[in-house]
Design an enzyme around this catalytic site. Structure first.
Site, PDB file in Angstrom:
ATOM      1  N   GLU A  82       0.828  -1.202   0.000  1.00 24.80           N
ATOM      2  CA  GLU A  82       0.000   0.000   0.000  1.00 24.80           C
ATOM      3  C   GLU A  82       0.869   1.262   0.000  1.00 24.80           C
ATOM      4  O   GLU A  82       1.836   1.363   0.742  1.00 24.80           O
ATOM      5  CB  GLU A  82      -0.938   0.011   1.217  1.00 24.80           C
ATOM      6  CG  GLU A  82      -1.927  -1.140   1.237  1.00 24.80           C
ATOM      7  CD  GLU A  82      -2.945  -1.094   0.083  1.00 24.80           C
ATOM      8  OE1 GLU A  82      -3.010  -0.071  -0.609  1.00 24.80           O
ATOM      9  OE2 GLU A  82      -3.649  -2.099  -0.101  1.00 24.80           O
ATOM     10  N   ARG A  92     -18.124  -0.575   4.491  1.00 32.47           N
ATOM     11  CA  ARG A  92     -19.031  -1.304   3.585  1.00 32.47           C
ATOM     12  C   ARG A  92     -19.712  -2.415   4.365  1.00 32.47           C
ATOM     13  O   ARG A  92     -20.850  -2.769   4.111  1.00 32.47           O
ATOM     14  CB  ARG A  92     -18.213  -1.881   2.416  1.00 32.47           C
ATOM     15  CG  ARG A  92     -19.027  -2.659   1.390  1.00 32.47           C
ATOM     16  CD  ARG A  92     -18.145  -3.124   0.226  1.00 32.47           C
ATOM     17  NE  ARG A  92     -17.081  -4.015   0.651  1.00 32.47           N
ATOM     18  CZ  ARG A  92     -17.243  -5.309   0.951  1.00 32.47           C
ATOM     19  NH1 ARG A  92     -18.431  -5.861   0.857  1.00 32.47           N
ATOM     20  NH2 ARG A  92     -16.222  -6.047   1.335  1.00 32.47           N
ATOM     21  N   CYS A 145      -8.385  -1.410   7.970  1.00 29.42           N
ATOM     22  CA  CYS A 145      -6.982  -1.471   7.524  1.00 29.42           C
ATOM     23  C   CYS A 145      -6.454  -0.083   7.179  1.00 29.42           C
ATOM     24  O   CYS A 145      -5.363   0.304   7.584  1.00 29.42           O
ATOM     25  CB  CYS A 145      -6.830  -2.397   6.319  1.00 29.42           C
ATOM     26  SG  CYS A 145      -6.900  -4.132   6.780  1.00 29.42           S
ATOM     27  N   HIS A 168      -1.377  -5.367   2.309  1.00 29.04           N
ATOM     28  CA  HIS A 168      -2.580  -6.202   2.229  1.00 29.04           C
ATOM     29  C   HIS A 168      -2.198  -7.568   1.676  1.00 29.04           C
ATOM     30  O   HIS A 168      -1.370  -7.669   0.758  1.00 29.04           O
ATOM     31  CB  HIS A 168      -3.631  -5.549   1.316  1.00 29.04           C
ATOM     32  CG  HIS A 168      -4.700  -4.813   2.060  1.00 29.04           C
ATOM     33  ND1 HIS A 168      -5.023  -3.505   1.811  1.00 29.04           N
ATOM     34  CD2 HIS A 168      -5.547  -5.220   3.047  1.00 29.04           C
ATOM     35  CE1 HIS A 168      -6.021  -3.134   2.616  1.00 29.04           C
ATOM     36  NE2 HIS A 168      -6.356  -4.158   3.371  1.00 29.04           N
TER      37      HIS A 168
HETATM   38  N1  PCA Z   1      -8.813  -6.396   6.432  1.00 27.88           N
HETATM   39  C1  PCA Z   1      -9.779  -5.337   6.566  1.00 27.88           C
HETATM   40  C2  PCA Z   1      -9.774  -4.984   8.024  1.00 27.88           C
HETATM   41  C3  PCA Z   1      -9.067  -6.085   8.710  1.00 27.88           C
HETATM   42  C4  PCA Z   1      -8.429  -6.861   7.644  1.00 27.88           C
HETATM   43  O1  PCA Z   1      -7.640  -7.805   7.794  1.00 27.88           O
HETATM   44  C5  PCA Z   1      -9.486  -4.152   5.643  1.00 27.88           C
HETATM   45  O2  PCA Z   1      -8.946  -4.346   4.553  1.00 27.88           O
HETATM   46  O3  PCA Z   1      -9.815  -3.029   5.992  1.00 27.88           O
END
Ligand code: PCA
Length: 216
Positions: A82, A92, A145, A168
């Protein structure tokens, strides 16, 4: 600055799922010493009201020189580095406490967005060279996140020497049925990717100044 202590955060499962690869990867790295740097993993709640206090407490307690925060991106098929955190919480789905924020800031009167402190293009090159699916990402979404990514950079705003960023992860094979649109990645491969990035960062990898954007 030499990296001696590394904090890796992962999230608890959310959205009704039983597992979250971000925590599985973090806990696989917990306790490892890599290039002289000690890794501590901390699990964060997937709760808007709790994730940042937990993150800040972990930073105070462990005083890391590198923080890698991890989360699941169920729709993605690659390790996503990211680049940008936005000052926006807009859900969402409900978080694990049932909260559904609708356009509130992460930090009142904070800047609109913050960039990662990781050399993401150099890390991307290493991941791809190692045969791992990887990509740069210009959006960490607007769920918990992104909140943690933004809050992490904000918490460290007066410590610019601390490296910090958000990654991610794709679903695990066990989650394939709940994420039919993405290609899962085995836990061993996800851990290999994180370990490779930790090693590169501990060795002081520098950013590559090559084009790597998107047109849409
Ligand atoms: N993914 C979510 C929140 C916690 C996670 O592991 C996100 O992408 O916001």
């Amino acid at each position: 600055m030499a990296i001696e202590r590394i904090l890796v955060t992962g999230f608890e499962p959310f959205g009704g799922e039983a597992v979250n690869p971000s925590w599985e990867v973090a806990r696989a790295l917990h306790g490892q010493s890599r290039g002289g740097a000690q890794i501590t993993a901390v699990q964060l709640p997937c709760v808007f009201a709790q994730s940042l206090p937990a993150l800040r407490q972990a930073i105070r307690r462990h005083r890391p020189q590198l923080v890698l925060s991890l989360g699941l991106a169920g729709s993605r098929s690659a390790i996503s580095l990211e680049r940008v955190a936005v000052n926006l919480c807009d859900a969402r789905i409900a978080d694990n406490a049932g909260a559904l924020p609708a356009g509130t800031p992460v930090v009142a009167s904070g800047p609109v967005a913050c960039f990662t402190r990781l050399p993401v293009k150099a890390l991307l090159q290493r991941l791809l060279q190692a045969g791992l699916p990887a990509e740069l990402s210009l959006s960490a979404g607007s769920f918990v996140c992104n909140q943690v990514f933004y809050g992490l950079l904000h918490a460290l705003r007066r410590q610019p020497q601390v490296l910090a960023g958000f990654i991610h992860l794709p679903p695990l094979p066990a989650q394939a049925a709940t994420h039919p649109g993405s290609t899962p990645l085995a836990l061993t491969e996800q851990v290999r990717g994180l370990a490779l990035m930790v090693d590169a960062l501990v060795q002081g990898i520098e950013e590559l100044h090559v084009p790597g954007g998107q047109t849409d």
